[in-house]
Design an enzyme around this catalytic site. Structure first.
Site, PDB file in Angstrom:
ATOM      1  N   HIS A  88       0.849  -1.204   0.000  1.00  0.00           N
ATOM      2  CA  HIS A  88       0.000   0.000   0.000  1.00  0.00           C
ATOM      3  C   HIS A  88       0.877   1.244   0.000  1.00  0.00           C
ATOM      4  O   HIS A  88       1.932   1.284   0.625  1.00  0.00           O
ATOM      5  CB  HIS A  88      -0.934  -0.011   1.215  1.00  0.00           C
ATOM      6  CG  HIS A  88      -1.958   1.067   1.140  1.00  0.00           C
ATOM      7  ND1 HIS A  88      -1.682   2.370   1.501  1.00  0.00           N
ATOM      8  CD2 HIS A  88      -3.230   1.066   0.692  1.00  0.00           C
ATOM      9  CE1 HIS A  88      -2.765   3.103   1.292  1.00  0.00           C
ATOM     10  NE2 HIS A  88      -3.718   2.328   0.794  1.00  0.00           N
ATOM     11  N   GLU A 157      -3.640   2.132  -7.395  1.00  0.00           N
ATOM     12  CA  GLU A 157      -4.030   3.267  -6.563  1.00  0.00           C
ATOM     13  C   GLU A 157      -3.026   4.401  -6.749  1.00  0.00           C
ATOM     14  O   GLU A 157      -1.948   4.391  -6.129  1.00  0.00           O
ATOM     15  CB  GLU A 157      -4.027   2.864  -5.083  1.00  0.00           C
ATOM     16  CG  GLU A 157      -4.950   1.733  -4.739  1.00  0.00           C
ATOM     17  CD  GLU A 157      -5.294   1.740  -3.248  1.00  0.00           C
ATOM     18  OE1 GLU A 157      -6.474   1.884  -2.937  1.00  0.00           O
ATOM     19  OE2 GLU A 157      -4.371   1.644  -2.419  1.00  0.00           O
TER      20      GLU A 157
END
Ligand code: PGA
Length: 234
Positions: A88, A157
């Site tokens: 992430h 992302e």
């Protein structure tokens, strides 16, 4: 479609329990076919009575040992957790995780047969250089990652879209996803400022297989709305 909710450093054990039971009840009483994954914070992990997949936001590449502040496989096994988020952008850019560390986590949890949601995405200065630069940047985030792993889900992302209220255009999302799909057979989720009001447009894109949502799904009712949107599109 896959609808994933990342709590980050939000929700307590009590509010996590409430959220999961509300979503579980909704799913029980619907004919939802969406694949649901929720990533609570480490202290809220538990063996929940739910059909939702519960995943860890992070864990160290170890079963146990001297790694202060980290959790490992033993702590996840206790709650039968078999799903993990790796790479992430907040772990990469805020906590400073290198590609080497990230790929070692990937390989460790792959060996354990975990479902891995693996995140990639470019920062703003790379976005400003155009699509070729974005794709080259993402390539560097795939070093050491087995793209043929069966239980892999990739999440695209863009760093500049996470938590900012900004999103790429639908055309830009489709372009990056469709290009990634030439080499990645796994489902590819979009993440970064997805809210209920734009979920339908994003989930309707041909090369988008789901969404990974942070702030926009912190309320169970918003997450449930997104599940309904996904079910309607199925
Ligand atoms: P956001 O976060 O929806 O709050 O932008 C998404 C993510 O970081 O997974």
């Amino acid at each position: 479609m896959i609808i994933a909710s990342n709590f980050k450093t939000n929700h307590t054990r009590a509010s996590t329990q409430k959220y999961i039971s509300e979503v579980t009840n909704f799913v029980k009483n619907s004919s939802s076919k969406s694949e649901l994954i929720v990533f609570p914070s480490a202290t809220s992990l538990d063996k929940f009575d739910t059909s939702i997949t519960i995943g860890a936001q992070n864990a160290y590449a170890t079963a146990n040992g001297a790694f202060t502040g980290e959790i490992g496989l033993d702590q996840l096994d206790e709650f039968e957790i078999k799903t993990i988020l790796i790479g992430h952008s907040e772990r990469r850019h805020v906590l400073g995780e290198t590609q080497e560390l990230i790929s070692s986590k990937f390989n460790f949890y792959k060996e354990q047969g975990f479902k891995i949601v693996y995140c990639v995405g470019e920062p703003l200065n790379v976005r400003e250089q155009g699509n070729k630069a974005i794709l080259e940047y993402i390539d560097t985030q795939l070093v050491g990652i087995d793209l043929d792993y069966n239980d892999l889900i990739v999440a695209y992302e863009p760093v500049w879209a996470i938590g900012t209220g900004l999103t790429p255009s639908n055309e830009d999302i489709e372009l990056i996803h469709s290009t990634l799909k030439k080499t990645i057979k796994s489902p590819i989720l979009y993440g970064g400022s997805v809210k209920v009001n734009i979920a339908k447009d994003i989930l309707s894109l041909k090369s988008v297989d789901g969404i990974l949502v942070g702030s926009g799904a912190l309320k169970s009712e918003d997450y449930i709305e997104m599940i309904k949107i996904s079910d309607d599109l199925a």
